[in-house]
Scaffold this motif. Structure first.
Motif, PDB file in Angstrom:
ATOM      1  N   TYR A   1      -1.762  -5.802  16.423  1.00 27.57           N
ATOM      2  CA  TYR A   1      -2.869  -6.491  17.086  1.00 27.57           C
ATOM      3  C   TYR A   1      -2.512  -6.963  18.496  1.00 27.57           C
ATOM      4  N   LEU A   2      -1.337  -7.557  18.665  1.00 29.47           N
ATOM      5  CA  LEU A   2      -0.984  -8.150  19.966  1.00 29.47           C
ATOM      6  C   LEU A   2      -0.864  -7.109  21.072  1.00 29.47           C
ATOM      7  N   THR A   3      -0.443  -5.914  20.737  1.00 30.42           N
ATOM      8  CA  THR A   3      -0.271  -4.865  21.754  1.00 30.42           C
ATOM      9  C   THR A   3      -1.381  -3.826  21.710  1.00 30.42           C
ATOM     10  N   ASN A   4      -2.260  -3.930  20.710  1.00 28.37           N
ATOM     11  CA  ASN A   4      -3.340  -2.968  20.514  1.00 28.37           C
ATOM     12  C   ASN A   4      -2.789  -1.540  20.451  1.00 28.37           C
ATOM     13  N   GLN A   5      -1.748  -1.372  19.646  1.00 35.52           N
ATOM     14  CA  GLN A   5      -1.117  -0.071  19.468  1.00 35.52           C
ATOM     15  C   GLN A   5      -1.114   0.333  17.990  1.00 35.52           C
ATOM     16  N   ILE A   6      -1.105   1.616  17.762  1.00 39.59           N
ATOM     17  CA  ILE A   6      -0.979   2.159  16.412  1.00 39.59           C
ATOM     18  C   ILE A   6       0.253   3.051  16.389  1.00 39.59           C
TER      19      ILE A   6
ATOM     20  N   LEU B   1      -9.307   1.965  11.914  1.00 40.39           N
ATOM     21  CA  LEU B   1      -8.505   1.172  12.834  1.00 40.39           C
ATOM     22  C   LEU B   1      -9.203   1.181  14.194  1.00 40.39           C
ATOM     23  N   PRO B   2      -8.901   0.209  15.072  1.00 41.97           N
ATOM     24  CA  PRO B   2      -9.555   0.159  16.376  1.00 41.97           C
ATOM     25  C   PRO B   2      -9.448   1.487  17.132  1.00 41.97           C
ATOM     26  N   LYS B   3     -10.577   1.997  17.605  1.00 40.13           N
ATOM     27  CA  LYS B   3     -10.600   3.285  18.279  1.00 40.13           C
ATOM     28  C   LYS B   3      -9.960   3.242  19.659  1.00 40.13           C
ATOM     29  N   ASP B   4      -9.891   2.031  20.274  1.00 43.83           N
ATOM     30  CA  ASP B   4      -9.340   1.958  21.629  1.00 43.83           C
ATOM     31  C   ASP B   4      -7.836   1.687  21.642  1.00 43.83           C
ATOM     32  N   ALA B   5      -7.207   1.645  20.461  1.00 45.38           N
ATOM     33  CA  ALA B   5      -5.776   1.361  20.396  1.00 45.38           C
ATOM     34  C   ALA B   5      -4.955   2.570  20.856  1.00 45.38           C
ATOM     35  N   GLN B   6      -3.833   2.301  21.495  1.00 43.37           N
ATOM     36  CA  GLN B   6      -2.916   3.355  21.916  1.00 43.37           C
ATOM     37  C   GLN B   6      -2.143   3.873  20.712  1.00 43.37           C
ATOM     38  N   VAL B   7      -2.092   5.180  20.526  1.00 42.29           N
ATOM     39  CA  VAL B   7      -1.399   5.787  19.394  1.00 42.29           C
ATOM     40  C   VAL B   7      -0.007   6.241  19.816  1.00 42.29           C
ATOM     41  N   ILE B   8       1.007   5.788  19.084  1.00 39.43           N
ATOM     42  CA  ILE B   8       2.391   6.137  19.378  1.00 39.43           C
ATOM     43  C   ILE B   8       2.976   6.807  18.131  1.00 39.43           C
ATOM     44  N   ARG B   9       3.386   8.070  18.266  1.00 36.28           N
ATOM     45  CA  ARG B   9       3.964   8.803  17.142  1.00 36.28           C
ATOM     46  C   ARG B   9       5.487   8.669  17.168  1.00 36.28           C
ATOM     47  N   GLN B  10       6.047   8.306  16.034  1.00 37.06           N
ATOM     48  CA  GLN B  10       7.490   8.066  15.957  1.00 37.06           C
ATOM     49  C   GLN B  10       8.204   9.181  15.194  1.00 37.06           C
TER      50      GLN B  10
END
Length: 220
Positions: free
Chosen positions: A98-103, A211-220
């Motif tokens: 939530y704090l970084t708006n990232q997935i 999940l929020p559609k505007d969140a940045q997606v980061i693949r690990q």
């Protein structure tokens, strides 16, 4: 603070019908059968747990569709994790921060190798049989009258780790009411109660995956 997918592996998701259970395996089988026969399950898990070495309040809402091995965990506490969400299935774990708006997106295999709170895995809360397959489980005793008994189980890792998880399961609905995780020194590092337990509420996979559609997606 990020959410570790394996935040809970000795935890227990329990859930079944009626009858007389005399052994730990009987109880696990009943719990597992009810879980598999439920279209969806939801419950609240709240209490205290050691997070980042400090004892903190833990409060989360769990929703799962057992047939799809799909689970959603949304945090209300601690404050550092409030509004964070974990969505997991057979192939991957998505963690919304939530704090970084990232997935962050991690494969299920990679997530399974990560350590979390005492090895307890939130992504397994919807699959009792899978969770307990790597544990030796025994029945410690029961309290209450027939039909309303509370069974206390003890789960210890087959790996030989000197820790144990105590789980209280209600015969009324065959569901968990409380769980307590103790480390090798016997110290309680998580003590949680289960409430607001519901089955077949009409949950959909689309809702659980949202999940929020505007969140940045980061693949690990």
């Amino acid at each position: 603070m990020t959410i570790r997918p394996n935040l809970l592996t000795s935890l227990v998701a329990a859930l079944i019908g009626v009858g007389h259970a005399q052994t730990a395996q009987d109880i696990v089988n009943r719990v597992d059968a009810t879980q598999r026969n439920s279209k969806d399950i939801s419950f609240r898990l709240a209490g205290t747990a050691s997070l980042d070495t400090a004892q903190q309040k833990l409060d989360l809402l769990v929703k799962t569709i057992p047939a799809q091995n799909l689970i959603r965990v949304q945090f209300a506490a601690p404050d550092a994790l409030a509004d964070n969400i974990v969505v997991a299935d057979k192939t991957e774990v998505r963690q919304y921060l939530y704090l970084t708006n990232q997935i962050t997106v991690t494969s299920a295999a990679k997530a399974a190798g990560n350590a979390g709170l005492t090895g307890l895995d939130f992504t397994q809360l919807g699959n009792t049989a899978a969770m307990l397959s790597s544990y030796n489980v025994k029945l410690l005793g029961s309290t209450g009258a027939a039909g309303k008994r509370i069974f206390q189980l003890e789960a210890t890792p087959k790996s030989g780790q000197d820790s144990r998880t105590l789980v209280w399961i209600s015969e009324a609905g065959w569901r968990p009411t409380r769980l307590q995780v103790n480390n090798a020194a016997g110290k309680t590092i998580a003590d949680l109660t289960v409430s607001a337990f519901k089955t077949n509420a009409g949950l959909t996979a689309a809702t659980l995956r949202q999940l929020p559609k505007d969140a940045q997606v980061i693949r690990q």
